[in-house]
Design a protein around this motif. Structure first.
Motif, short mmCIF file in Angstrom:
data_model
loop_
_atom_site.label_atom_id
_atom_site.label_comp_id
_atom_site.label_asym_id
_atom_site.label_seq_id
_atom_site.Cartn_x
_atom_site.Cartn_y
_atom_site.Cartn_z
N TYR A 130 -44.18 33.02 -4.80
CA TYR A 130 -43.09 33.99 -4.69
C TYR A 130 -41.85 33.30 -5.25
O TYR A 130 -41.39 32.29 -4.69
CB TYR A 130 -42.87 34.42 -3.25
N LYS A 131 -41.38 33.80 -6.33
CA LYS A 131 -40.27 33.18 -7.03
C LYS A 131 -40.53 31.69 -7.21
O LYS A 131 -41.45 31.29 -7.89
CB LYS A 131 -38.96 33.46 -6.31
N ASN A 132 -39.79 30.86 -6.50
CA ASN A 132 -39.96 29.42 -6.72
C ASN A 132 -40.84 28.74 -5.69
O ASN A 132 -40.91 27.53 -5.63
CB ASN A 132 -38.59 28.73 -6.70
N VAL A 133 -41.44 29.55 -4.84
CA VAL A 133 -42.21 28.96 -3.75
C VAL A 133 -43.69 29.22 -4.00
O VAL A 133 -44.09 30.32 -4.36
CB VAL A 133 -41.79 29.57 -2.40
N VAL A 134 -44.47 28.17 -3.82
CA VAL A 134 -45.92 28.33 -3.95
C VAL A 134 -46.56 27.85 -2.67
O VAL A 134 -46.28 26.74 -2.19
CB VAL A 134 -46.49 27.51 -5.13
N LEU A 135 -47.39 28.69 -2.11
CA LEU A 135 -48.16 28.29 -0.94
C LEU A 135 -49.62 28.34 -1.35
O LEU A 135 -50.09 29.36 -1.86
CB LEU A 135 -47.90 29.25 0.21
N SER A 136 -50.31 27.25 -1.15
CA SER A 136 -51.71 27.30 -1.54
C SER A 136 -52.56 26.58 -0.52
O SER A 136 -52.07 25.73 0.23
CB SER A 136 -51.91 26.69 -2.92
N CYS A 137 -53.82 26.95 -0.49
CA CYS A 137 -54.71 26.21 0.38
C CYS A 137 -56.09 26.16 -0.26
O CYS A 137 -56.45 26.98 -1.10
CB CYS A 137 -54.76 26.78 1.78
N LEU A 138 -56.82 25.14 0.14
CA LEU A 138 -58.13 24.92 -0.44
C LEU A 138 -59.12 24.64 0.68
O LEU A 138 -58.92 23.72 1.49
CB LEU A 138 -58.08 23.73 -1.40
N PHE A 139 -60.15 25.45 0.74
CA PHE A 139 -61.24 25.20 1.68
C PHE A 139 -62.40 24.62 0.90
O PHE A 139 -62.76 25.16 -0.15
CB PHE A 139 -61.71 26.51 2.32
N VAL A 140 -62.95 23.57 1.39
CA VAL A 140 -64.12 22.99 0.74
C VAL A 140 -65.30 23.15 1.68
O VAL A 140 -65.20 22.80 2.86
CB VAL A 140 -63.89 21.49 0.42
N TYR A 141 -66.36 23.70 1.18
CA TYR A 141 -67.51 23.89 2.08
C TYR A 141 -68.74 23.16 1.57
O TYR A 141 -68.92 22.96 0.37
CB TYR A 141 -67.81 25.37 2.27
N VAL B 260 -81.54 15.08 14.28
CA VAL B 260 -81.11 15.31 12.90
C VAL B 260 -80.46 16.69 12.94
O VAL B 260 -81.12 17.69 13.17
CB VAL B 260 -82.29 15.29 11.93
N VAL B 261 -79.15 16.71 12.81
CA VAL B 261 -78.43 17.94 13.10
C VAL B 261 -77.85 18.57 11.83
O VAL B 261 -77.63 17.89 10.82
CB VAL B 261 -77.29 17.71 14.12
N ASP B 262 -77.64 19.86 11.93
CA ASP B 262 -77.08 20.61 10.82
C ASP B 262 -75.64 20.15 10.57
O ASP B 262 -74.81 20.18 11.47
CB ASP B 262 -77.10 22.09 11.18
N ALA B 263 -75.38 19.70 9.37
CA ALA B 263 -74.05 19.16 9.07
C ALA B 263 -73.17 20.17 8.33
O ALA B 263 -72.09 19.82 7.88
CB ALA B 263 -74.20 17.89 8.24
N SER B 264 -73.63 21.39 8.19
CA SER B 264 -72.86 22.39 7.44
C SER B 264 -71.44 22.47 7.97
O SER B 264 -71.22 22.51 9.17
CB SER B 264 -73.51 23.77 7.59
N ASN B 265 -70.50 22.47 7.05
CA ASN B 265 -69.12 22.53 7.49
C ASN B 265 -68.22 23.11 6.42
O ASN B 265 -68.56 23.11 5.24
CB ASN B 265 -68.62 21.14 7.89
N ILE B 266 -67.12 23.61 6.89
CA ILE B 266 -66.06 24.07 5.98
C ILE B 266 -64.80 23.32 6.37
O ILE B 266 -64.44 23.27 7.55
CB ILE B 266 -65.84 25.58 6.11
N ARG B 267 -64.22 22.70 5.40
CA ARG B 267 -63.05 21.87 5.67
C ARG B 267 -61.84 22.50 5.01
O ARG B 267 -61.88 22.88 3.85
CB ARG B 267 -63.32 20.49 5.10
N LEU B 268 -60.78 22.61 5.79
CA LEU B 268 -59.52 23.03 5.19
C LEU B 268 -58.93 21.77 4.57
O LEU B 268 -58.27 20.98 5.22
CB LEU B 268 -58.60 23.65 6.24
#
Lengths: 470, 1203
Positions: free
Chosen positions: B1047-1058, B1135-1143
């Protein structure tokens, strides 16, 4: 423009010519820190590789004889150990033997190295023919010694009547990848050992470069051991005498005891003293390690086993001391360093000589030889020479001393199997644990160790048949 | 087809080609010109041709003759068809000097023909069209489209707004189109802002500016060997541009790429493609492969990321399939990462400065573990169930049973249990303290919570602070362009004494010496000085419990005294022989024995680029790399490590006195690693377009490469850092010292000095070609031979090339494909073979030689069996991909499907025990493995208004790895469990975790598993065949979701890695591990900090239906075995499920308004605030803990100024 193209062409041609003419040299650079053996000295150095080539691991034999104390952890962790220690004839040791392999693997890796030397030494550089022949001869003696360990562990003991029918262990004589081999008969493996050592004898030195290198004494001592095992007492006696001509020194354990008395007799001190039974042990013909090639203590021995030592045995008292921790009591090792469990020593040759003399009717001479050993072991305060005129009694005296003197080596196991064939000498082992009596009969199948699963599963270019069902 | 002639030059090869533009067909003939003539012809700029003057006249000639004459005079090619011109005869015009345009106007004055300039040609066309145009108010518009640097852009869509009239620029960026008067022409191109221009007649040259929104689509990609246009690529390339990274902290190369590239995960491209060879991708920086190979502390070879100033990165291109990578030959199969650094554009001076400050709160997550109360309960349980302690407390409150007393004091004396709780219990059962004293003590300990870990956090940790600064200067004048950057980093890590400081200086200069000779010089130098704490209070050299601490209430450091943890026999000896103190004060140890490391490295290159002709270039380039790493560690004589070593080496003399075989004093450890390498390459590049449609590129080159690594370390004893003096020691005696007083130390030859060396050499010849027809149909291929000192001497392996072939089809350029909203649609296919190597394999039998300290002389050990058939690993990759861009680039992306088949992979094969190799595996080229996968990349502009823009990107990668052939079987079960990658199984993923199949708890609370026959056992099945696959450690599904709002001069961003669909072995078990007690020669359970869930363990019969946590065992039970821990820890329930989503990143940035910035004579100023790894969503809490999901996030404050 034309000049530019020409110049560039020249540059290209120049680099291309360098590239192709010297490419092989450029890429022929050899790794440092390692090399391809070519000189005789490069091969000779393999004899000094103690970990690969100088280990004689007889763990299961020690355990079966109850010469080694097992803790509750050992028994719960190793089902094979438990089967041998508790003399459990119902146990299927063939399938339990999934991780106990060193006895087999270490001997065959040594054999592989000796085969490599025997194959390559004839073409090795920078040596005289005499040096070449000496190295080959030493490799042959060491190879025969490895086969002796294998044949007396994984196959029946030698019995002239059955030796040509029963199978022994794989005989492999090449170090080449995928070399073929055959699991030969007991007779063939003994013939091979004897022939190799006899062949080697003329080329062996009187004294060799190190104690790891066999000399003439080693060969005579080994022949004595081998012939005794085959029941050829005259040949054994002759070779024992030849060996003792090379070295007949006995270590004086009573003197050792005297000089370490304070430490040995202090019940609360478990400071370990340095083992005199290492590379410089005066009794050595040659030296080979037991299960461990590094400096360490000996295995602890069970309280029951300790009772079979003679009272006043300075050698025993110098090596083990009673210890209780929590609810467990055993004899703990008090020496540390190296122990010649795998090589040949004068004590063994004395006792071979004694047995051969007793077997050939020279009982008095036999007792003299036995007492020559005992007087260096039993503290003067309690020492009495043993005397008998009965051959069987004499043999029993000799047996008892030999089992104690050579404890932790393969010989008590090999000897007991041999003696077990004779009614007068056969021994049934018994013990009581937790109120239950356990026993090990002289005819038990437990006296032959099954081949490890790794060896039968991955047998290479040959086949292996178990010599024992379970 | 009409016959067409071209007149201008005598050597012609008449051919007929059809070209379609809109509805109008122009038939032309083009002569393939003899090459020599072409580059000897004078270079005339296309724009000036119409205005260059010629002297021309003719009298009563046919038009054909006139045009031919014009061609001869003007030295231009004039193209026309016979039917066009044969009807015009008797044409005359006075001889005069006119411009070519004027001449042509006159010549064609009375015909219905007109002309068009195209390159260096004049096309004669029929005037009807022009007439129609004027009749219908239509213009014929033409021109070229370039980027800001005036580099022509090919493939630009030129469309008339509101109509379906479309044209596409050619390889030179030229276009032509018919437009109606007053309409608007749209120029759109992926990666650039679309421009609207009002139609006018004739020439319209357009410059496009790169768009900020379409991040992942760029026109040009660098393979390291050449630069190809995205449009013409047939391989799977992904390019990440600087602006894509802009708002994130550039911490290191691998994290930069995290979540940016579909199919890149955890440092691997498209899964694991090697078993024993190198599995990391090859890094290429500015055209040179850069390997950062080092020996690690164990003497193994490790590959580090190459050093560079990250802020200099202009773009990173990831080469994934064979068409992209096979030019890298023997190092191609793991993928290639090509980094290109910035270069100042023409006639500009750029200065920029950036600064980042990163920190994270000091924290040590422990809440899932047992606290003091749990531990005290376990310790009490030990006593309560111990059959040797079953007695009653006498009326005095003391235990008086002599058997119990003796048992307890024996354990106490032998230091079998050394914790405060256990010692108090043993004191009580020995009759030394009363029941009430015991209770008081235990209660006080139980109330300590997580005291030890709290102290650890407080005294041994801090908030890490990472600072990084970068200054970039670029200046370009005329024919010279210069860039310099300086970066500085200062990191303070969580361990209070660990820190590093590094500098990087990057200089590059590019000069056009003449118009055909260009010289590029560059040099990167870096220096890093780091200090690493070697002592950790988490493994302080003694066992501790959570109720212990590091500092007492008054702030004094707590000391673990020798008396509190050693047996009375050991203590007696220490006192008797007067050995050095064995006390440990953890907080004092922290700052001792710090490891100081200096790393210096330099990389210098020169590239010479000779332009032989426009279409032929000769390149030669040389790079030299030099690096020295030095480690210094002064082990302080006051440190426990030194005291313990000196004491441990002490023996008793003949006079019963202690002999310190090792002199007491500081120990100086020094290590030096030197790496050198060079790379010399020369190549010829051919690039030419024939007849506008046939575009050829061809490359031929050779390369020589050497890398060498030398390693050495040494130790000096009783070292005086002031005097630089030390005491020479008798190495032979020290190596052979045994029978020591207290034991616990030993020295080997490596304790004094170690030397290692590694040399790798390569000679390679490579070639690469590309052909495109009309930018619609693409064909590429590459071929490379490598020879190296690494693999076998057998020529059948040396001469096998790696090669690839690829095809592409730009569907959107087909005339039948007439979908206005589709801007790009391209199909790619490739197939090829890439190689890989293992750096430390050799084809010969080698032995290494070391001194024998026992008997003297040299001992030889066979290192590797001869392997004459050693060759490079071969990975065949098939790749099919689609590139698309729709809605004027508002949505674009890629889809790739691949099948990577590895063959000849170096894999373990079992040695034959009877051959003497029972314990050894050795590597031969017989493994086979496939990686199959799908990758999707989508970038979208969701919403765009004048001030607001919302972008989103989605990445998805699927990878399935399967071992299809190996000839190895683990000889023992534990090798399969502990070293799964040494014993891969056919049909499973290479990265499989193996375990036992869980069979629940027994009715007595023992862990149970299934053996190979499916029987339930509570002992270790100890059988390879009972071991089953429990899943892969490599995620099947990886990717990211990123979104940003401007927005104009401001940028907000985020990245989720899964990362989904993978497993991790839970090692944080609610079960006491076993430890060997040297006093008892037994394994006993180690009462220590474990998973808090241990409080839910099996307690009584029936619990087995409610819990999977086994009964707590103490070692004295008849059914105890140290194997039980193994059974449980190896069971598949752990041996456990390691599925994850990381912000992974949240960033807010603000660009100061330009008006404000300009006043301060600045170009731009940006501030940003980021949070890294803010939160992890995981399927399983244990997995989340194992993956560090409970660690505190990083907070980053950054600033970016450009002048």
């Amino acid at each position: 423009m034309k000049n530019k193209i020409l110049t560039i062409s020249y540059v290209l041609v120049f680099f291309a010519s360098i590239l192709f003419s010297s490419c092989n040299d450029y890429l022929g650079v050899m790794p440092k820190g390692a090399k391809i053996p070519t000189k005789l000295a490069d091969y000779e150095a393999f004899i000094r590789d103690e970990y690969t080539n100088q280990r004689v691991d007889v763990t299961q034999a020690n355990i079966l004889l109850n010469d080694r104390n097992l803790t509750s952890s050992d028994l719960s962790y190793y089902p094979l150990w438990k089967a041998n220690y508790m003399w459990d004839e119902s146990a299927d040791r063939v399938t339990l033997n999934k991780s106990d392999e060193t006895s087999y693997y270490a001997n065959y890796s040594a054999i592989s190295t000796w085969n490599l030397i025997i194959e390559n030494a004839p073409s090795a550089t920078e040596c005289t023919d005499a040096e070449r022949n000496t190295l080959i001869a030493q490799a042959k003696v060491l190879r025969a010694m490895s086969y002796f360990n294998l044949a007396n562990y994984y196959a029946d003991t030698y019995d002239e009547s059955t030796a040509s029918k029963k199978l022994s262990v794989p005989l492999i004589s090449s170090a080449v990848i995928n070399a073929p081999y055959e699991q030969v008969t007991i007779q063939e493996i003994y013939d091979d050992m004897l022939k190799n050592v006899e062949d080697a004898l003329p080329n062996l030195p009187e004294t060799s470069a190190t104690v790891l290198h066999p000399n003439k004494g080693t060969a005579y001592a080994f022949l004595a051991r081998c012939y005794l095992q085959m029941g050829k007492y005259t040949d054994a006696l002759a070779n024992a005498k030849l060996a003792l001509q090379v070295n007949s020194t006995l270590f004086d354990w009573t003197a050792y005891y005297a000089s370490n008395k304070a430490q040995i007799e202090n019940p609360n001190s478990y400071v370990k003293t340095v083992s005199p039974m290492g590379f410089n042990y005066v009794e050595n013909y040659n030296y080979q390690h037991g299960e461990r090639s590094y400096a360490s203590s000996e295995r602890n021995i069970p309280v029951l086993r300790a009772t079979s030592f003679e009272p006043g045995d300075a050698r025993f008292a110098s090596r083990w001391k009673l210890r209780t921790v929590g609810a467990d009591t055993y004899y703990t090792s008090t020496l540390t360093g190296f122990f010649n469990y795998g090589g040949l020593t004068t004590t063994e040759v004395y006792l071979i000589k004694a047995e051969c003399l007793a077997r050939t009717g020279k009982v008095q001479e036999a007792m003299d030889v036995l007492n020559a050993v005992r007087v260096k072991r039993i503290l003067p305060a309690v020492y009495q020479p043993l005397a008998t005129t009965d051959a069987v009694t004499a043999l029993k005296y000799i047996i008892k001393t030999k089992a104690n003197e050579l404890i932790m080596t393969i010989m008590p196991f090999a000897d007991t199997r041999r003696w077990n064939k004779e009614a007068s000498l056969a021994r049934t082992f018994t013990k009581v644990v937790g109120g239950t009596t356990y026993s090990l009969s002289p005819t038990s199948h437990l006296w032959t160790m099954p081949f490890p699963k790794g060896a039968t599963d991955n047998h290479g270019n040959g086949s292996i048949t178990q010599n024992v069902d379970k | 087809m009409k016959k067409i002639y071209s007149n201008a030059l005598p050597h012609q090869l008449p051919t007929s080609i059809v070209r379609t533009t809109g509805n109008i067909r122009i038939f032309l003939i083009v002569g393939f010109l003899l090459i020599s003539q072409l580059f000897f012809s004078p270079s005339i700029q296309a724009q000036t041709i119409p205005n260059s003057k010629i002297t021309f006249g003719l009298k009563n000639k046919t038009l054909e003759a006139g045009l031919n004459e014009l061609g001869r005079v003007s030295k231009l090619r004039v193209a026309f068809t016979l039917p066009q011109v044969e009807k015009y005869n008797n044409i005359s015009m006075p001889k005069d000097t006119r411009t070519i345009k004027e001449t042509l106007d006159l010549l064609l004055a009375n015909t219905n023909l007109t002309f068009v300039f195209k390159d260096k040609s004049i096309l004669i066309i029929e005037k009807t069209r022009t007439k129609q145009e004027s009749n219908n108010d239509k213009y014929y518009t033409f021109g070229s489209v370039t980027d800001l640097d005036l580099v022509p852009l090919s493939g630009v869509t030129v469309r008339v707004k509101g109509s379906d009239q479309t044209a596409v620029t050619n390889a030179d960026g030229r276009y032509s189109i018919d437009v109606e008067k007053g309409s608007l022409i749209l120029f759109s191109y992926i990666g650039f802002e679309t421009r609207e221009i009002e139609a006018k007649k004739g020439l319209i040259n357009v410059t496009l500016t790169p768009s900020i929104i379409n991040l992942s689509e760029v026109s040009v990609i660098s393979t390291g060997y050449q630069v190809v246009t995205k449009e013409r690529a047939t391989g799977a390339y992904v390019k990440v541009n600087k602006d894509q990274l802009g708002q994130r902290r550039l911490s290191d190369l691998s994290t930069i790429l995290d979540g940016q590239i579909a199919g890149y995960s955890d440092g691997r491209i498209r899964g694991t493609s090697s078993m024993l060879g190198m599995a990391n991708p090859l890094f290429v920086i500015d055209g040179f492969p850069v390997e950062n190979t080092r020996y690690d502390a164990n003497g193994s070879i490790i590959e580090n990321l190459p050093g560079l100033n990250l802020e200099d990165i202009e773009s990173i291109t990831v080469l994934k399939d064979a068409a992209a990578t096979s030019i890298y030959g023997a190092r191609a199969s793991n993928g290639v990462i090509v980094v290109t650094t910035t270069k100042t554009k023409k006639d500009k001076t750029e200065v920029s400065f950036s600064a980042d400050l990163t920190t994270s709160p000091n924290s040590y997550y422990i809440n899932n573990m047992t606290d003091a109360n749990d531990i005290i309960n376990i310790e009490k349980g030990w006593a309560a169930g111990n059959p040797n302690l079953q007695t009653n407390v006498g009326s005095s409150g003391f235990i008086t049973d002599p058997t119990v007393n003796a048992y307890s004091s024996s354990l106490r004396k032998n230091a079998v249990y050394t914790s405060q709780g256990m010692q108090s219990l043993l004191d009580f059962y020995s009759g030394k303290i009363s029941q009430s004293a015991l209770n008081t003590k235990l209660n006080s300990l139980a109330g300590q919570g997580y005291n030890y870990y709290k102290d650890y956090e407080k005294y041994a940790r801090r908030s890490p602070v990472y600072q990084q600064y970068n200054l970039n200067i670029g200046k370009a004048t005329g024919k010279n362009s210069f860039n310099a950057s300086v970066s500085y980093r200062n990191n303070k890590f969580a361990d209070i004494y660990s820190k590093d400081e590094s500098y990087g200086v990057n200089l590059r200069n590019s000069t056009e010496i003449t118009n055909w000779l260009k010289l590029d010089l560059g040099s990167y130098t870096s220096y890093k000085n780091s200090t690493t704490q070697t002592y950790s209070a988490l493994s302080p050299g003694y066992s501790y419990q959570t109720y212990d601490g590091l500092s007492d209430v008054s702030g004094n450091a707590i000391t673990s005294t020798a008396a509190s943890r050693l047996s009375t026999y050991t203590l007696d000896n220490i006192n008797k022989y007067g050995l050095y103190s064995m006390d440990i004060t953890a907080l004092n140890e922290l700052g001792m024995n710090l490891k100081n490391k200096n790393e210096f490295s330099n990389r210098t290159y020169a590239k010479l680029n000779v332009k032989i002709a426009d279409w032929l270039k000769y390149n030669t380039m040389f790079q030299y790399e030099y690096g020295v790493d030095r480690i210094n560690q002064l082990k302080d004589k006051n440190s426990y490590a030194v005291r313990n070593m000196v004491n441990g080496m002490a023996t008793v003399s003949s006079t019963n006195k202690a002999v310190y075989n090792l002199p007491y004093g500081n120990i100086q450890y020094g290590e030096t690693q030197k790496s050198t390498g060079y790379n010399f390459r020369q190549q010829l590049d051919f690039n030419k377009t024939f007849a506008y449609k046939h575009d050829f590129t061809f490359l031929l080159g050779s390369e020589i490469r050497e890398s060498k690594l030398e390693y050495g370390n040494n130790s000096y004893y009783n070292y005086d850092p002031e005097m630089l003096s030390y005491t020479p020691v008798d190495q032979k005696t020290l190596i052979n010292t045994y029978g020591t007083i207290i034991g616990g130390a030993s020295l080997s030859a490596a304790s004094f000095a170690v030397q290692k060396e590694l040399v790798n050499r390569f000679v390679s010849v490579f070639s690469n070609f590309g052909y495109s027809y009309d930018n619609k149909y693409l064909l590429t291929g590459s071929l490379r031979w490598d020879r190296s000192n690494l693999w076998g001497t057998d020529t059948k392996y040396q001469n096998k090339p790696s090669w690839s072939i690829g095809g592409g089809w730009n569907i959107c350029k087909e005339s039948f494909f007439d979908v206005a909203w589709v801007n790009l649609l391209k199909l790619r296919m490739s197939y090829g073979v890439g190689g890989n190597i293992a750096k430390n394999s050799a084809p010969y039998m080698t032995a290494y030689y070391t001194p024998n300290s026992n008997v003297g002389g040299v001992q030889g050990t066979i290192n590797s069996r001869p392997n004459p058939a050693l060759s490079w690993e071969k990975t065949t990759t098939t790749n099919i991909g689609i590139d698309f861009s729709v809605l004027s680039g508002k949505l674009n992306g890629y889809l790739d499907v691949y099948n990577k088949k590895g063959a000849n992979l170096l894999s373990n094969t079992m040695g034959v025990p009877t051959e003497g190799w029972g314990y050894s595996t050795y590597a031969i080229n017989n493994g086979e493995m496939t990686n199959k996968g799908v990758e999707i990349t989508l970038n979208a502009v969701v919403l765009k208004t004048k001030n607001f823009e919302w972008n989103a990107s989605f990445l998805y990668g699927y990878n399935k790895n399967e071992v299809t052939y190996v000839n190895v079987k683990a000889p023992v079960y534990f090798l399969q469990l502990d070293y799964p990658s040494s014993y891969p199984r056919i049909g499973n993923s290479y990265n499989t975790i193996y375990g036992y199949k869980w069979a629940g708890l027994s009715s007595t609370g023992l862990p149970q598993v299934y053996d190979k026959d499916g029987e339930v056992v509570s002992s270790n099945p100890a059988d390879v065949d009972a071991v089953v696959s429990c899943g892969s450690t490599v995620p099947a599904h990886t990717g990211s979701f990123g979104t940003s709002f401007n927005y104009k001069n401001v940028v907000l961003s985020c990245l989720f890695v899964y990362r989904l669909g993978y497993k991790v072995r839970n090692t944080n078990l609610a079960y006491l591990p076993s430890v060997y007690s040297s006093a008892t020669y037994n394994y006993v359970p180690n009462i220590t900090t474990v998973n808090k869930q241990i409080s839910n363990s099996w307690k009584q019969q029936g619990d087995e239906t409610k819990t999977n946590i086994p009964r707590i065992m103490y070692g004295y039970e008849s059914d105890y075995s140290s194997d039980l821990y193994d059974i449980y820890s190896y069971a598949d329930i752990n041996v456990v499920d390691a599925s994850n989503i990381r912000l992974s990143n949240v960033s807010l940035s603000y660009q100061l308004p330009t008006s404000l910035v300009k006043k301060a004579s600045l170009n731009s100023v940006r501030f940003n605030f980021n949070v890294e790894n803010l939160y992890t969503f995981a399927v399983n809490n244990d997995a989340k803990y194992m993956l560090g999901g409970y660690n505190a996030p990083n907070f980053v404050l950054g600033m970016n100024i450009s002048f």
